[in-house]
Scaffold this motif. Sequence first.
Motif, PDB file in Angstrom:
ATOM      1  N   ASP A 132      -6.014  -1.269  -4.687  1.00 45.66           N
ATOM      2  CA  ASP A 132      -5.520  -2.031  -3.663  1.00 45.66           C
ATOM      3  C   ASP A 132      -6.709  -2.944  -2.914  1.00 45.66           C
ATOM      4  O   ASP A 132      -7.332  -2.637  -2.110  1.00 45.66           O
ATOM      5  N   GLN A 183      -7.510   0.708  -0.252  1.00 45.04           N
ATOM      6  CA  GLN A 183      -7.604  -0.717   0.853  1.00 45.04           C
ATOM      7  C   GLN A 183      -8.886  -0.670   1.628  1.00 45.04           C
ATOM      8  O   GLN A 183      -9.546  -1.380   1.925  1.00 45.04           O
ATOM      9  N   SER A 191       0.780  -1.157   0.127  1.00 42.10           N
ATOM     10  CA  SER A 191      -0.156   0.033   0.092  1.00 42.10           C
ATOM     11  C   SER A 191       0.873   1.153   0.058  1.00 42.10           C
ATOM     12  O   SER A 191       0.494   2.375  -0.685  1.00 42.10           O
ATOM     13  N   GLY A 218      -3.160  -2.649   6.412  1.00 47.46           N
ATOM     14  CA  GLY A 218      -4.654  -3.182   6.436  1.00 47.46           C
ATOM     15  C   GLY A 218      -4.468  -4.340   7.028  1.00 47.46           C
ATOM     16  O   GLY A 218      -5.291  -4.600   8.240  1.00 47.46           O
TER      17      GLY A 218
HETATM   18 MG    MG Z   1      -2.009  -2.695   2.385  1.00 48.26          MG
END
Ligand code: MG
Lengths: 225, 225
Positions: free
Chosen positions: A164, A90, A45, B142
Amino acid sequence: IIRTVKVSKCYLFGITEVHALVDVDFTVKKGDFVAIMGPSGSGKSTLMHILGCLDRPSKGEYYLNGILVSRLSDHELASIRATKIGFVFQAFNLLPRTTALDNVTLPLLYGRQRPNKKLAEEALKRVGLGDRMYHKPGELSGGQQQRVAIARALVANPAIILADEPTGNLATRQSEEIMQLFQELNDDGITIVLVTHEAEIGAHAKRIVRFLDGRIFSDTSVEQR
Amino acid sequence: IIRTVKVSKCYLFGITEVHALVDVDFTVKKGDFVAIMGPSGSGKSTLMHILGCLDRPSKGEYYLNGILVSRLSDHELASIRATKIGFVFQAFNLLPRTTALDNVTLPLLYGRQRPNKKLAEEALKRVGLGDRMYHKPGELSGGQQQRVAIARALVANPAIILADEPTGNLATRQSEEIMQLFQELNDDGITIVLVTHEAEIGAHAKRIVRFLDGRIFSDTSVEQR
Ligand SMILES: [Mg+2]
Ligand SMILES: Nc1ncnc2c1ncn2[C@@H]1O[C@H](COP(=O)(O)OP(=O)(O)OP(=O)(O)O)[C@@H](O)[C@H]1O
Ligand SMILES: Nc1ncnc2c1ncn2[C@@H]1O[C@H](COP(=O)(O)OP(=O)(O)OP(=O)(O)O)[C@@H](O)[C@H]1O
Ligand SMILES: [Mg+2]
């Protein structure tokens, strides 16, 4: 179209340094379809945010269409983000008090013409949410929110789509529909870079780049699609 | 331990009614390990929120340990939520201005004794985040946020764990580690209900319940684990 030269990102955390990215040389040609994979925390990310002009590297250069991004003004960056790049976050990043339709219309506000709601409607129908247009994020399931985020990334017909984990909340059939959609866009010449942790999704790309601890671990072409 | 009788959930949306759940009869025995699967929007999270005492059905009854949940006071519900049920939200729901360690300590605040930070530390180490304890959610990837949410669900040693897409942001190896963890907890007698859209994850459960348009579509045992 995308070229990073020894891009590094280091977060200063108290007295420790967190090296999210280290010397990343990443190139994407126009019309390419790249899947980025790797363990949680490996820098995927972070790289996507730099590619999407949402963050700046600590070291190294990022060239977008041959232009050194760090030289661009905030205004130019905002314009690129809104018109040339479609970004699927994300965590979706939808405006909570705004309907799906208005969330998807957002990128169109940067253009010269009045935002065309019809385009937003079509984008939502394309991801199967024609019957959820007036729902706010809190009134949508996780996978539906994800699909609104995807529709928002497509609506302004960007040249590059950075996604993402676009299918992280979708079951097989719906993931397949989304990948179908991405392949159609790629066949139309749109460059796509997507992060995924699922091998079946990565297999839809032309190239798989694997990350490990902030570095590129491998970069391989995918067999027949 | 969990029993729903013709549970339905209907959202009134303007003039339309959205039937998120319809006549759901769902039973889980103590020590069971159930995977709930189904397309996006099929009612999985809605059921999880009702099972976790976070929402009430529009129709039907929900019995938890034989007690009719709708009869419980808000105070009793809050206590059950904090001490008996460990809930992993699809969107993590971490406190943004709070460190991972403090986020994980939260459920312990409901107990009589002083919240034991050591328990929170161990829970974080168990999900591989021993080196990220003082990071706030915005300083975590995440998948790391997802793992903090899992640690928070485990810390108070709940009798039941309800996990909504606990591996949605994790790559294979880390997903395997989390499923390993869940299996150990299940072997120790903890009842687990998890929602997943990935077949390999569902295969770790003893039973797979599939949803379609708000109803249970099938309920099958899983072969040898
Ligand atoms: Mg990520
Ligand atoms: N507050 C609300 N108002 C109106 N409709 C709602 C509301 N909350 C949820 N819904 C609808 O209820 C349905 C079921 O939602 P739910 O979150 O349970 O699905 P899900 O199976 O968890 O999906 P996903 O896999 O995408 O997370 C969805 O179609 C959603 O649009
Ligand atoms: N603001 C920050 N301060 C400190 N460390 C950070 C910050 N943001 C990210 N990190 C760290 O940088 C590393 C890379 O994060 P990144 O989000 O790029 O990972 P990722 O590959 O996308 O992971 P995931 O698959 O879990 O989404 C992580 O270890 C994370 O803890
Ligand atoms: Mg859900």
